[in-house]
Design an enzyme around this catalytic site. Structure first.
Site, PDB file in Angstrom:
ATOM      1  N   GLU A   1       1.685  16.663   1.950  1.00 16.44           N
ATOM      2  CA  GLU A   1       3.122  16.562   1.686  1.00 16.44           C
ATOM      3  C   GLU A   1       4.028  16.858   2.878  1.00 16.44           C
ATOM      4  OE1 GLU A   1       3.918  18.079  -2.674  1.00 16.44           O
ATOM      5  OE2 GLU A   1       2.084  19.011  -1.911  1.00 16.44           O
TER       6      GLU A   1
ATOM      7  N   ASP B   1      16.335 -17.968  -0.931  1.00 18.69           N
ATOM      8  CA  ASP B   1      16.518 -18.379   0.458  1.00 18.69           C
ATOM      9  C   ASP B   1      16.316 -19.877   0.600  1.00 18.69           C
ATOM     10  OD1 ASP B   1      16.829 -15.668   1.262  1.00 18.69           O
ATOM     11  OD2 ASP B   1      14.656 -15.442   1.256  1.00 18.69           O
TER      12      ASP B   1
ATOM     13  N   CYS C   1       0.863  -1.176   0.000  1.00 14.18           N
ATOM     14  CA  CYS C   1       0.000   0.000   0.000  1.00 14.18           C
ATOM     15  C   CYS C   1       0.898   1.224   0.000  1.00 14.18           C
ATOM     16  CB  CYS C   1      -0.912   0.016   1.227  1.00 14.18           C
ATOM     17  SG  CYS C   1      -1.950   1.506   1.312  1.00 14.18           S
TER      18      CYS C   1
ATOM     19  N   LEU D   1      13.242 -32.184 -12.004  1.00  7.88           N
ATOM     20  CA  LEU D   1      13.383 -32.266 -10.553  1.00  7.88           C
ATOM     21  C   LEU D   1      12.030 -32.676  -9.980  1.00  7.88           C
ATOM     22  CD1 LEU D   1      15.118 -29.560  -8.337  1.00  7.88           C
ATOM     23  CD2 LEU D   1      13.256 -30.963  -7.523  1.00  7.88           C
TER      24      LEU D   1
END
Length: 1439
Positions: free
Chosen positions: A1338, A387, A144, A454
């Site tokens: 801002e 990983d 988000c 595999l």
């Protein structure tokens, strides 16, 4: 018949191209627009759908942008609209998202709804309520860009069991979830059972989905003897392409769609979908998903011990910090150091350790689809930063390969019923599947080769006493790839009884993953293993392993940086086993470890998931009589956003025969164009036309920008930057347009001169823009900077501060729809911040008058300045294509193209000299700032704003400022949230940071000493460079003092110092900074219409981009019109008011959305229009009694107007906030401040934000819920700038390297502060604005500098620790680390030329962004570090 069920409706797949993305199928065939494609790589979650497999198994959330529809035969799919919508009841998740103000632009919201819905369904199926952390993990892959995640985390907590109302943030009323009430049933179908393998054929491709290994082998055997075309197998048939989860196609787009005529999907092969235990090993089918492997490993942990990656109980990196520490941060105070550092926790069970690492792979939706075998194949063939590969290599895994060549497959098919068995001598060979060590499989030896598949991974079960540890170093906990990862497995000699004391290491398996010279490398660390083998685990062997591991990463792209990180991982890996045993100080010693060494061995625990984010919100109540203005009302049409029914530009229904467009872009950064050949593209199926500069009339190849600026739509004779559009392909579908664009061939010639691709090169070649005022910033001087510098007691000279370029990352990419109208007119839907600009640009390109072009926009899925001007080329191109073909043309840029064409905000480099006193008071500052613009200047407000804002709130008597706008051969830069302001704040706060460091003072104290002094009431406050602020507007001193008190700054400083004294490897820091933002309020028109049934239609100047403009405008209309009613009947019901689409046919001017003041100006215009209507209706209102209603009022008006249609009382009015133009009434200054606490793991450079407190002066908020969300969202985007976001290009070619979310890292929920407290300053007024409100969109972005200040303090504490340990006096150098840890084309030249060092540099200063690599570089300095020496020294000192 093969079919898929979508929201309860069955759709046949016969004749459907099987490789079609599920997202496209849902949107186009099922006509469900709630599925949003925002990234196309599976890393944002906007496209998530809830899918149930054919067997009725566990539902899961999948990324539909990656899933081929051919893989979903027999599945049941529910979208966000299928979970709940306006035509039916809404789902509890949708209601909570609305109630907790957790949706702003709304483009990402359906994906969050689906992710949380999946979590609720799984928990309900298990007969329990989920925990908050469990639900948060369900959306860890969702991005988000608007909210800052805190309200979304509150949604998780509200849906969890035992939710504490006091722990929930700002929300409207909602019904608590009952533990007995499961989520509402959704339309599903388990799918009809089928016999035999599924076979689909379309588009020249055959798609097979075997259910068993036997069917798979038979399919391979049949393929080898078929007459199919394409690359032949050994039998003459096509070589099959195997597909499982297909998640790799998001990272490697070249993999899909495949050109192979035969695709075999493996998701239904039973033998490859199971996990079995055999002969002391787990045999994991290659098609088992990562999520399923995690569940299997967790189930094997004795006593149900939690997975490290799933436990959200730690407070920081320092072993969880202890119970008191965690509680203190949770309740909003600083870390307690009373108890010192907690002892090193005992190592987790090996299965829990591996599951903890796997839980950090990508996001939940990818883990639910991505398979173990697919991940390993991508690691081997594509260099995926895996990983899984590292974790399994350290475990000692092997892989089972199956020969699928036609001859072998035919021979094996008859034996396949017995399953897969290895041929390594341990088992019989039912199908002759060889077992290969994973290390060989990942390397060159033992590669599968053609015809090898595999099929399984073998994991030896850990023996008693075995030790396993694994972790990764990454920018965030999950959903990002590793910078480095490691796994260590140890087996001790028999007879040790599982104790490390007195037992030698019998077998060591140390695996490392890191960036090699050309790609990611995963291999065994042979030198480290040798240092451990045959030795007791002791300080001496630990030091030996730390020294040896340096050689194991010698092949890294950055050997010195990799060595420092590898040493840190090795220390963390081995210490838990060493600290848990009463080993001696050397290989033969006895007795406990000495205290000094024990302190050194307090290492952070691995893979700890952050706790669920929380926060506190404070604001004033709305004044009496203003309701609902000033109240935290729910966002306008928010439930439509949660269900995905809210319509964006890419969702506008298409007429029959509509076409689609795609750019043809340049592959060079600077070259002449010698020819463009589109013949192959025009011959491709579905391609209708090709348009380039040669097809346009003279003078029409241009896009008109504001202030007279323009740039070519298509490059013609010369390419100015990589990916610059050369032409446009128009086709019958978006996919066909993209395929056609790839077929266009471009011949390039040599450029007139080499491209300018960096700021350093632009300066060397004097490549500058000559910009006219007011865009060009003027050089400014105040006082005598040179003289004051010479006279100053202290000075720093030649320092540099670099601020990298960033990308907006709005989730809705640039999009437009052009619809030809009668008489040559054109209607253009555009995702735009100013439809007036769209109208003018399209009219100019088509040679039309403005009234012949209508520009329309309903809402925008995020913008942040990126849709002020950069949307114009897309809108113009779509209109040109529509005009040429006479058909409607939709043009939606894909994410990669969008990133390549968007320069973002300017990269900045500041060089400065500064003179100051011993107390840190700045007496002189000379700044020269260089901003790197693109090949075309756009409207470079960065320079103008930076020149105005550079001094922030500081009063510097002698100051010189020069700003230079550099031209480069890169994509044009443009407006981006706080353009120029953001760079100014980061530069100036870095200057103050360096002054504080030179004086040895707290940076917050130095800031206070340099703030401008308050003035007498009615006077002005004088800032540097002659800037003046009315005294009444200078609220910084008050909010700064409030922040210091509410954040407990002084007490926390002491606590952080005590914490750092007790923890050797984790250091904390506090940072406190401010923001200043100068606002100009524009004039805005409004058009309000009343209907006789009492309903109201409002049109206001400005686009709804997620900032809540339409919500505030609705509140303003309700508040003003309610004044016609008796007090007892106020306010009007919100459903009476509807906000109309933006259209130039009604409001042709005043539509620019920007500068953070659009909402207040639009509200003022609406109040004016409603005021006119109030005056007209006042006589009728006077006749109402005390119980009079709005309906009665409008009935009286209708009666007066009669039935003739001639309104005696006009019910339409125009408002215009013109009186805000000019003078001081149009301008004011916003102030804010933030305090952030951060921590750094000085072993690896990992960093976490623990807590941020913000105080913002928003005046009297028009809607506190919206404004709090704006503060949090702006801060989140600023944290991205500070921590992880950076646009990087190839230094040789100019190609953007960060053109996907895999390489461009925006903050996720895990990267946000664990506690985020927001206070809207009470008692602040700005009477000249609507309800005394101030801007908020801002200004908070600049408060992210507080995080940089906190990290800087933590880094300095870390350097002091390393110096005290003697670890910083030698060892490998870590200079020159790249920001992504990669090699080759990483844009390292900018890093070398930027940074914070000059002739009098401070190596400890962090470069931006404060990535893991930059933190390590600042920690280790130029001379590096040697942890082995530190361990040896500690052991020697103890003796």
């Amino acid at each position: 018949m093969a079919a898929i069920v979508i929201n309860g409706q069955e759709f046949g797949l016969e004749g459907v191209e099987p490789s079609t993305r599920l997202a496209s199928f849902v949107r186009q065939t099922a006509c469900d627009k709630s599925v949003r494609v925002a990234c196309g790589s599976g890393l944002c979650g906007s496209c998530a759908v809830l899918a149930t497999p054919p067997d009725g198994g566990e539902p899961r959330a999948l990324n539909s942008c990656l899933t081929p529809v051919g893989s979903m035969a027999g599945w049941s799919v529910s979208t966000a609209a299928g979970l709940g919508c306006s035509a039916r009841s809404h789902h509890p998740v949708q209601e909570r998202v609305a109630a907790f103000h957790a949706s702003q632009c709304g483009f990402c919201t359906p994906g969050f709804v689906v992710g949380l819905g999946a979590g609720l369904e799984r928990a309900a199926a298990a007969g329990r309520q989920p925990a908050a952390a469990e639900l948060a993990a369900c959306i860890d892959g969702n991005l988000c860009r608007c909210t800052g995640f805190r309200p979304l985390m509150d949604v998780c907590k509200s849906l969890a069991g035992g939710a504490d109302i006091e722990d929930l943030g700002l929300h409207s009323a909602y019904s608590p979830c009952s533990p007995e009430a499961p989520p509402p049933a959704r339309p599903t179908s388990a799918g009809a059972a089928r016999k035999g393998p599924l076979r689909l054929q379309a588009g020249g491709r055959t798609w097979l989905a075997p259910r068993s290994l036997q069917e798979l082998l038979q399919a391979c055997a049949d393929a080898g003897t078929s007459d199919g075309g394409g690359d032949g197998g050994d039998g003459g048939g096509p070589v099959p392409r195997f597909v499982a989860g297909n998640t790799g196609s998001g990272l490697f787009p070249q993999l899909w769609p495949s050109d192979c005529p035969l695709v075999i999907t493996l998701g239904g092969v039973e033998e490859m979908r199971t996990v079995t235990e055999a002969e002391g090993s787990l045999v994991v089918g290659a098609a088992v998903t990562i999520a399923e492997l995690i569940a299997t490993l967790e189930a094997r942990v004795p006593g149900g011990s939690p997975t490290p990656g799933g436990a959200a109980t730690d407070n920081g990196l320092a072993n969880g910090g202890g119970t008191a520490d965690a509680a203190s941060v949770d309740d909003g105070t600083a870390a307690s150091a009373a108890g010192g550092a907690a002892p090193t926790p005992p190592p987790p069970h090996p299965c829990a350790a591996l599951a903890g690492l796997l839980a950090r792979v990508a996001g939940a939706h990818v883990r639910a689809a991505g398979t173990v075998g697919g991940n390993l194949m991508l690691a081997r063939e594509q260099g995926l930063e895996s990983d899984v590969a590292t974790g399994l290599l350290g475990w000692g895994a092997s892989v089972v390969l199956l020969n699928t060549s036609s001859e072998a497959a035919a021979a094996a098919a008859n034996n396949a019923a017995g399953g897969v068995h290895a041929t390594n001598g341990k088992n019989g060979a039912a199908v002759g599947a060889p077992e290969v060590p994973l290390e060989d499989f990942l390397g060159d030896d033992g590669s599968p080769g053609a015809g090898r598949l595999l099929v399984a991974v073998r994991l030896p079960l850990p023996a008693e006493g075995a030790y396993y540890w694994t972790s990764k170093v990454a920018p965030a906990h999950s959903s990002v790839h590793a910078t480095m990862n490691a796994a260590v497995g140890l087996r001790f000699a028999s007879g040790s009884g599982g104790s490390a004391h007195g037992a030698a290491v019998a077998d060591a398996s140390v695996a490392l993953g890191y960036y090699g010279a050309n790609r990611w490398a995963v291999h065994r660390a042979a030198a480290a293993e040798a240092a451990l083998m045959g030795r007791q685990l002791s300080p001496a062997s630990l030091a030996a392993a730390l020294k040896a591991v340096v050689a194991d990463v010698a092949g890294a792209a950055r050997p010195s940086a990799a060595a420092a990180m590898a040493q840190g991982l090795m220390l963390q890996a081995l210490v838990p086993r060493l600290a848990g045993a009463a080993g001696g100080a050397d290989d033969g010693g006895e007795g406990p470890l000495p205290p000094a060494l024990r302190r050194l061995l307090r290492v952070p625990a691995p893979n700890q998931a952050p706790p669920v984010m929380r926060g506190r919100q404070e604001f004033e109540e709305a004044p009496e009589g203003a309701a609902p203005l000033g109240a935290p009302m729910e966002k306008d049409r928010v439930l439509l956003q949660t269900s995905g029914e809210a319509q964006y530009t890419g969702d506008v229904p298409l007429p029959a025969g509509a076409q689609h467009a795609a750019w043809v872009t340049a592959s060079e950064a600077c070259a002449t164009v010698e020819g463009i050949d589109a013949a192959a593209a025009l011959a491709a199926p579905g391609v209708v036309a090709f348009i380039c500069a040669a097809d346009l009339p003279e003078g029409r190849n241009s896009v008109a920008f504001p202030m007279g600026a323009s740039e070519p739509l298509f490059a013609s004779e010369q390419v100015e930057y990589h990916s610059q559009p050369l032409g446009l392909i128009v086709a019958t579908s978006q996919e066909a347009a993209k395929r056609g664009a790839a077929l266009v061939r471009v011949a390039y010639g040599p450029p007139p001169e080499p491209p300018v691709l960096s700021l350093a090169e632009a300066r060397r070649r004097s490549s500058y823009y000559k910009m006219p005022p007011p865009i060009a910033p003027a050089d400014q001087v105040e006082g005598d900077p040179e003289g004051a510098l010479a006279a100053a007691p202290r000075a720093i000279r030649g320092r540099r501060v670099a601020v990298p370029a960033n990308y907006h990352l709005y989730l809705e990419t640039q999009s437009a729809l052009a619809l030809p109208d009668e008489g040559g007119a054109m209607k253009v839907w555009s995702a735009a911040q100013d439809i007036g600009m769209v109208q003018k640009a399209v009219a100019t390109a088509l040679g039309k008058r403005h009234h012949e072009v209508e520009a329309v926009c309903r809402r925008v899925g995020g913008a942040f300045g990126g849709k002020c001007t950069r949307n114009l080329p897309v809108a113009v191109a779509a209109a040109l294509a529509a005009a040429k073909t006479g058909r409607a043309v939709r043009f939606v840029q894909d994410r990669q193209t969008d990133m390549r064409l968007m320069g973002g905000h300017c990269e900045a480099l500041a060089e400065f000299d500064c003179g100051f006193t011993e107390e840190g008071e700045i007496q002189s500052l000379s700044l020269e700032v260089f901003l790197l613009l693109g090949a075309f200047p756009d409207v470079p407000l960065d320079g103008m704003n930076l020149a105005s804002m550079i001094t922030m709130a500081y009063s510097i008597p002698n100051l010189s400022l020069k700003v230079r706008l550099c031209r480069s051969n890169t994509a044009p830069t443009t407006f981006m949230r706080a353009p120029g302001d953001a760079q100014a704040a980061l530069i100036m706060e870095s200057v103050v940071e360096q002054v504080a460091a030179a004086c040895g003072l707290d940076a917050a104290l130095v800031r206070e000493r340099n703030f401008a002094e308050p003035a007498e009431s009615g006077g002005v406050v004088r800032l540097a460079l002659k800037k003046e602020v009315p005294a009444a507007d200078y609220t910084l001193p008050r909010l700064w003092a409030r922040l210091k008190e509410s954040a407990g700054y002084e007490a926390r400083c002491a606590e952080v110092a005590a914490f750092n004294l007790s923890n050797p490897w984790v250091k904390r820091g506090l940072g406190m900074t401010h923001t200043r933002f100068d606002c100009g309020v524009p004039a805005k028109p409004a058009y309000v219409s009343l209907f006789t049934d009492g309903s109201v239609l409002v049109q206001a100047g400005g686009s709804e981009v997620g900032q809540g403009l339409t919500t505030k405008v609705k509140q303003a209309a309700l508040s003003e019109l309610s004044q016609l009613l008796p007090e007892a009947r106020r306010p009007l019901p919100a459903e009476l008011v509807r906000i109309a689409d933006q259209t130039t046919n009604v409001l042709p001017a005043g539509n620019l959305t920007g500068g953070s003041t659009t909402s207040e100006a639009a509200c003022h215009g609406v109040k004016q229009a409603c005021g006119v209507l109030r005056e007209r209706l006042a006589p009728f209102a006077a006749d109402l009694g005390p119980e009079g209603t709005w309906g009665q009022l409008m009935a009286a008006v209708a009666k007066a107007n009669g039935l003739s249609g001639c309104q005696k009382v006009p019910l339409t009015a125009v408002g215009y906030s013109a009186e805000l133009e000019g003078g001081c009434d149009a301008r004011y200054t916003v102030w804010g401040a933030a305090c952030t606490e951060a921590e750094v793991n000085i072993l690896t450079g990992e960093r976490r934000l623990l807590r941020t407190d913000c105080v913002m002066d928003c005046g009297r908020s028009l809607n506190p819920a919206v404004d709090v969300g704006q503060v949090e969202g702006a801060l989140a985007q600023g944290l991205g700038m500070v921590l992880s976001e950076e646009r990087r290009m190839c230094a040789a070619t100019g190609r953007l390297l960060t053109d996907s979310l895999w390489h461009y890292h925006a903050p996720t929920a895990a990267a946000m502060p664990r506690q985020l407290n927001v206070c809207l300053l009470p008692g602040s007024r700005l009477e000249r604005s609507t309800l005394s409100a101030k801007a908020v969109g801002e200004p908070p972005l600049m408060l992210a500098a507080s995080a940089l200040s906190a990290l800087q303090a933590a880094v300095r504490a870390g350097r002091a620790e390393l110096a005290a340990l003697g670890a910083s006096s030698g060892g490998p150098s870590s200079g020159g680390a790249s920001s992504n840890g990669g090699g080759g084309e990483d844009g390292s030249e900018r890093l070398a030329s930027g940074g914070c060092e000059g002739s009098d540099g401070d190596a400890s200063l962090l470069q931006l962004p404060a990535s893991v690599d930059h933190v390590m570089a600042a920690l280790c300095g130029a001379r590096g570090r040697d942890l082995a020496a530190a361990v040896r020294a500690a052991a020697s000192d103890a003796r």
